[in-house]
Design an enzyme around this catalytic site. Sequence first.
Site: not given
Ligand code: BGC
Length: 756
Positions: A228
């Site tokens: 993530d």
């Molecule tokens: C979120 C993800 C997301 C990523 C990119 C993160 O903070 O938890 O779900 O895909 O950011 O934006």
Amino acid sequence: MPEIQAIIQKMTLEEKAALCTGASPWTTTPIEHLGVPEMLVSDGPHGVRRLPDVTTMAAQSLPATCFPTASCQAATWNGALVRELGQALGEECLALKVDVILGPSNNMKRTPLCGRNFEYYAEDPYLSGQMATNLINGVQSQGVGTSLKHYAANNQEYQRFSINAMLDERALREIYLPSFEAAVKNAQPWTVMCAYNKLNGSYCSEHHKLLTEILKDEWGFEGLVVSDWGAVHNRVKSLQAGLDLEMPGPKGTRVKAVVDAVHDGELDEAVLNESVRRILGIVFKANETPKGGEFDAAAHHALARKIAAEGMVLLKNDGLLPLQPSQHVAVIGRSAREPRFQGGGSSFINPTQVDVPFNELQKLAGQAELSYADGYPADSSLQQGLIDEAVAAARAAEVALLFIALPADIESEGYDRAGLNLTGQQVALIKAVSAAQPRTVVILNNGSAITMQEWIDGPAAVLEAWLPGQAGGGAIADILFGRVNPSGKLAETFPYKLSDTPARLNFPGESGVVRYGEGFFIGYRYYDAKEMPVLFPFGYGLSYTTFMYSNPKVSAETFKDVDGLSVSVDVTNTGKVAGKEIVQLYVHDHESGLVRPPKELKGFAKVDLQPGETKTVTIPLDFRAFAYYHPGHSQWITEDGQFDLLIGASATDMRCTQTVTLQSTLDLPSLLNPESTFREWLADPRGKVVLDPLIKQIITQMGKAMGSDQSVVAGMDMFGFLMDMPVLSVLHFQDSLLPVTPEKMVDDLLAQVSRP
Ligand code: BGC
């Protein structure tokens, strides 16, 4: 597909390390002289959030269809429709030059308080796994990849970057992992995104068991694991754990750390090569599909409307819906004019167009005159004037349509909800309007369960419209005016109150730790076990027609676990309009070695019926439908015995039950060990044979050691007292009488129960 091993051999150490870290927030590192292209990823999950400039983290994204959020998708219980949604997402990715969409989100709704529940499917892993599988298959059928996220136990926003989720193995295996497992095994997402949080002490990004042993080795995941955004703490440890690609980039320090670690001998280059192999495999796969062109925005908007209408859940209807032609309709509530149709955070889509509910109602309302009143302010403040105005409008009309949306400052990615209520103003508004106008319909926009006990008796009808995407306004009009017969059912329980919810005493944790004290008893599993009434159960939803279930059958009354069986039932539309019914199949184990939830969803089917029509629905059940995860055996096991197959219209509305007998084909080793108690020895079939002849003797001698030859000694029943003591400990009390040491004696007994 180029020869990947040959490319790896030509890569320098620096190039390998760089490939494992993004080149920008949304792209991987290209290696031009070796013909390795960059791969571009963009957020999802219910629309494409493609930033025009991939070097920025956040900006207005390019226009794309905002489809209904996962809560609404799951409430359709329609896998084929979710697959269609996936195809449309794939088409938009192609047009927007996106190689991989970051979704679906597949975490469990452990508590309705999780601010990001709108992005998650269900409180049940089977339903969630089905939805994720279909979405992935749909997207990937277009030659575009997905990222199944957030793996795993990312069930709250509070301290989501660091919280240590402590949960036992059965809760993990039976609730928090199976939705991922099903999607990985049945759809092979190109990527899996690891969660921010810790799981039982280790960051998910450094969790070898999670990323390598379970995901890759046990489930056979072939793609790459991506972090993530910002979930990596120690790049070397994360590579060793199986995290292939760190995002976002660029991050020169990480590349250097990896290179240094290989030079220092801390990181085996073979580990790096394996991640490089996985990344190259996906990068080249993505590159095979040409990008560009346009997507059919009008067709996708129509699809978004269809899905939204199918996912909305009619919670209450005293007969007011569908609306009959009327002269004067009061439309009340700010969300009728400024719809709240998606959630905040990384999934925020720049929609191609937005259906405004008021306008959509006007289109279908014929000659009726529609009035409008705000009802509540944009924030959570109390404004009595708005309520008074709304009441006057409702009185002057024949019907009031009251649009209530939970404000974005209460529910979003990044923060959890503090409670399950609507705002004070909204509750007061519903009460006042429905008191003034009994012919009131409440239309709700929220991402997860809310409480309604205070006001549910007031309005004649309540429609849960979720965060239904850009075409939600049209979908609401379709349902209110009967152009679509509602067929959504809840994928999450609506409790009476917050204190009823399973994780209440263990949420959101403190001192950096959240303990999943409720174990696998989440959602209906918990309410069933507590025999606790709920406002609206899992699987519940009304229709404008009625359905009758009859003629239940099983393919076999006695069956082997490996063969599974199938269950069929006839469903008849007994009403006057066409409609769709969701048939749910729950499994109840009569008796089990370890505790199990009273029942679990193991199959479902959605069936479309004309008035008077009957169709036979057949639902297959396999080994896993009857198995539970045994931590002692470290595997899914079945046990001989009877199971009830409960065919229901919701988790609390069973229409037919069939009882079947399972024959387990497993030959499991005995788990008896030097700590095993008499009770455990006697419960084990082989142990009982071995211990039975000795038990009377041991008890008599124990009594003697305590100075009595009676079975009741010191006011207690000797047999009962000994049952929960280890055999070894009891033998120690009488070791002077034994021909060998107690240890030797127990070892001999254990040798007799171990398999030849
Ligand atoms: C979120 C993800 C997301 C990523 C990119 C993160 O903070 O938890 O779900 O895909 O950011 O934006």
